[in-house]
Design an enzyme around this catalytic site. Sequence first.
Site, PDB file in Angstrom:
ATOM      1  N   GLY A  17       6.145  20.601   3.192  1.00 39.64           N
ATOM      2  CA  GLY A  17       5.912  19.007   3.775  1.00 39.64           C
ATOM      3  C   GLY A  17       5.768  19.081   5.475  1.00 39.64           C
ATOM      4  O   GLY A  17       5.324  19.764   5.974  1.00 39.64           O
ATOM      5  N   ILE A  18       6.574  17.962   5.787  1.00 39.68           N
ATOM      6  CA  ILE A  18       6.753  17.539   7.243  1.00 39.68           C
ATOM      7  C   ILE A  18       7.280  18.746   7.733  1.00 39.68           C
ATOM      8  O   ILE A  18       6.920  19.402   8.981  1.00 39.68           O
ATOM      9  CB  ILE A  18       7.187  16.235   7.555  1.00 39.68           C
ATOM     10  CG1 ILE A  18       6.293  15.156   7.136  1.00 39.68           C
ATOM     11  CG2 ILE A  18       7.639  16.130   9.015  1.00 39.68           C
ATOM     12  CD1 ILE A  18       6.795  13.744   7.270  1.00 39.68           C
ATOM     13  N   ASP A  58      22.077  24.246   3.219  1.00 37.59           N
ATOM     14  CA  ASP A  58      22.336  22.888   2.471  1.00 37.59           C
ATOM     15  C   ASP A  58      23.003  21.698   3.665  1.00 37.59           C
ATOM     16  O   ASP A  58      24.260  21.859   3.922  1.00 37.59           O
ATOM     17  CB  ASP A  58      23.403  22.781   1.412  1.00 37.59           C
ATOM     18  CG  ASP A  58      23.391  21.748   0.595  1.00 37.59           C
ATOM     19  OD1 ASP A  58      23.305  20.731   0.933  1.00 37.59           O
ATOM     20  OD2 ASP A  58      24.013  21.659  -0.680  1.00 37.59           O
ATOM     21  N   ASN A  81      15.215  17.114   9.653  1.00 31.67           N
ATOM     22  CA  ASN A  81      14.168  16.772   8.807  1.00 31.67           C
ATOM     23  C   ASN A  81      14.272  16.669   7.274  1.00 31.67           C
ATOM     24  O   ASN A  81      13.692  15.755   6.562  1.00 31.67           O
ATOM     25  CB  ASN A  81      13.035  17.592   8.952  1.00 31.67           C
ATOM     26  CG  ASN A  81      11.792  17.550   7.690  1.00 31.67           C
ATOM     27  OD1 ASN A  81      10.972  16.455   7.977  1.00 31.67           O
ATOM     28  ND2 ASN A  81      11.528  18.532   6.883  1.00 31.67           N
ATOM     29  N   TYR A 152      17.575   4.998   0.214  1.00 34.29           N
ATOM     30  CA  TYR A 152      16.645   5.628   1.248  1.00 34.29           C
ATOM     31  C   TYR A 152      16.425   4.787   2.400  1.00 34.29           C
ATOM     32  O   TYR A 152      16.606   5.150   3.529  1.00 34.29           O
ATOM     33  CB  TYR A 152      15.258   5.679   0.527  1.00 34.29           C
ATOM     34  CG  TYR A 152      14.210   6.563   1.377  1.00 34.29           C
ATOM     35  CD1 TYR A 152      14.305   7.982   1.617  1.00 34.29           C
ATOM     36  CD2 TYR A 152      13.194   5.816   1.859  1.00 34.29           C
ATOM     37  CE1 TYR A 152      13.421   8.410   2.495  1.00 34.29           C
ATOM     38  CE2 TYR A 152      12.093   6.546   2.849  1.00 34.29           C
ATOM     39  CZ  TYR A 152      12.439   8.146   2.828  1.00 34.29           C
ATOM     40  OH  TYR A 152      11.481   8.426   3.875  1.00 34.29           O
ATOM     41  N   LYS A 156      17.706   5.682   6.063  1.00 35.00           N
ATOM     42  CA  LYS A 156      16.550   6.013   7.345  1.00 35.00           C
ATOM     43  C   LYS A 156      17.182   5.127   8.530  1.00 35.00           C
ATOM     44  O   LYS A 156      16.715   5.349   9.765  1.00 35.00           O
ATOM     45  CB  LYS A 156      15.369   5.727   6.992  1.00 35.00           C
ATOM     46  CG  LYS A 156      14.843   7.028   5.867  1.00 35.00           C
ATOM     47  CD  LYS A 156      14.977   8.325   6.712  1.00 35.00           C
ATOM     48  CE  LYS A 156      14.294   9.361   5.558  1.00 35.00           C
ATOM     49  NZ  LYS A 156      14.413  10.891   6.545  1.00 35.00           N
ATOM     50  N   ILE A 187       3.070   9.476   4.533  1.00 36.84           N
ATOM     51  CA  ILE A 187       2.599  11.118   4.965  1.00 36.84           C
ATOM     52  C   ILE A 187       2.513  11.628   3.588  1.00 36.84           C
ATOM     53  O   ILE A 187       3.461  11.825   2.741  1.00 36.84           O
ATOM     54  CB  ILE A 187       3.681  11.751   5.693  1.00 36.84           C
ATOM     55  CG1 ILE A 187       3.876  10.795   6.973  1.00 36.84           C
ATOM     56  CG2 ILE A 187       2.760  13.101   6.268  1.00 36.84           C
ATOM     57  CD1 ILE A 187       2.682  10.510   8.062  1.00 36.84           C
ATOM     58  N   THR A 189       2.797  14.207   1.330  1.00 39.38           N
ATOM     59  CA  THR A 189       3.452  15.519   1.042  1.00 39.38           C
ATOM     60  C   THR A 189       4.000  15.672  -0.529  1.00 39.38           C
ATOM     61  O   THR A 189       3.678  14.546  -1.072  1.00 39.38           O
ATOM     62  CB  THR A 189       5.004  15.487   2.061  1.00 39.38           C
ATOM     63  OG1 THR A 189       5.692  14.508   1.604  1.00 39.38           O
ATOM     64  CG2 THR A 189       4.498  15.293   3.319  1.00 39.38           C
TER      65      THR A 189
END
Length: 259
Positions: A17-18, A58, A81, A152, A156, A187, A189
């Site tokens: 992904g990103i 981790d 990330n 989430y 964030k 995005i 992913t």
Amino acid sequence: MPRLKDKICVITGAARGIGHAIAARFHEEGASVIVTDLEEASGTAAAAEIGCRFEKLDVREEADWRRLAEMVPAADVVVNNAGVTGFERGMAAHDPEHASLADWREVHRVNLDGTFLGCRYAIGAMKARGAGSIINISSRSGLVGIPGAAAYASSKAAIRNHSKTVALYCAQQGWKIRCNSIHPAAIWTPIWEPMLGNGPDREARMQALVADTPLKRFGMPEEVAALAVTLASDEAGYVTGTEVHIDGGLLAGSSASPG
């Protein structure tokens, strides 16, 4: 001249992904890249593909960060990330009424605790030189409410705020250690796969997810990586405590359709 020549760059959650796109682009720009990820097999494969080093990490575990600090004691760029949505094992209740406390805590443990520990590691890895760039991957969801993904969105939003706190703290110490956050919207992913499924309505689900985006498409990881390069480079020496949105115009104020 490559924009990140000889910079030591640590990227978390970089197996795919990103994170993978950022690692690949940093490598292209001349950086010495350390790919980190919880998944050892995919992380090792990603690092081999890019041509860089892999370290298992981790982000939830302080002991893992201490081990990384011993293995990579100095860094010029750290990209926090690694993150989860809470839907990795399939759809579950993540709204404010029905989300379980255990699920709430697990999302925050990865996204927020992982970023906190990553920033702390970054400061320790940069302060001897007195300079560096910390890039935290937040989300468009950190700027608006998301009823079906409360944990989430909360995590964030906290990353957005903590990035500013870190930026101010480092400036207060007299270090040229910058900290900024990137806020991607949709995005493309693998993180979307559990929400899309493989049913006949998959394409309709995809279109629905970007229906309100003025550019009417998903963004690509490489587009996020391009922003990360700028923030990591010396060109952004006066940029700290800020947030960069990459959302196809979603937060501009109104939707748009081609005429």
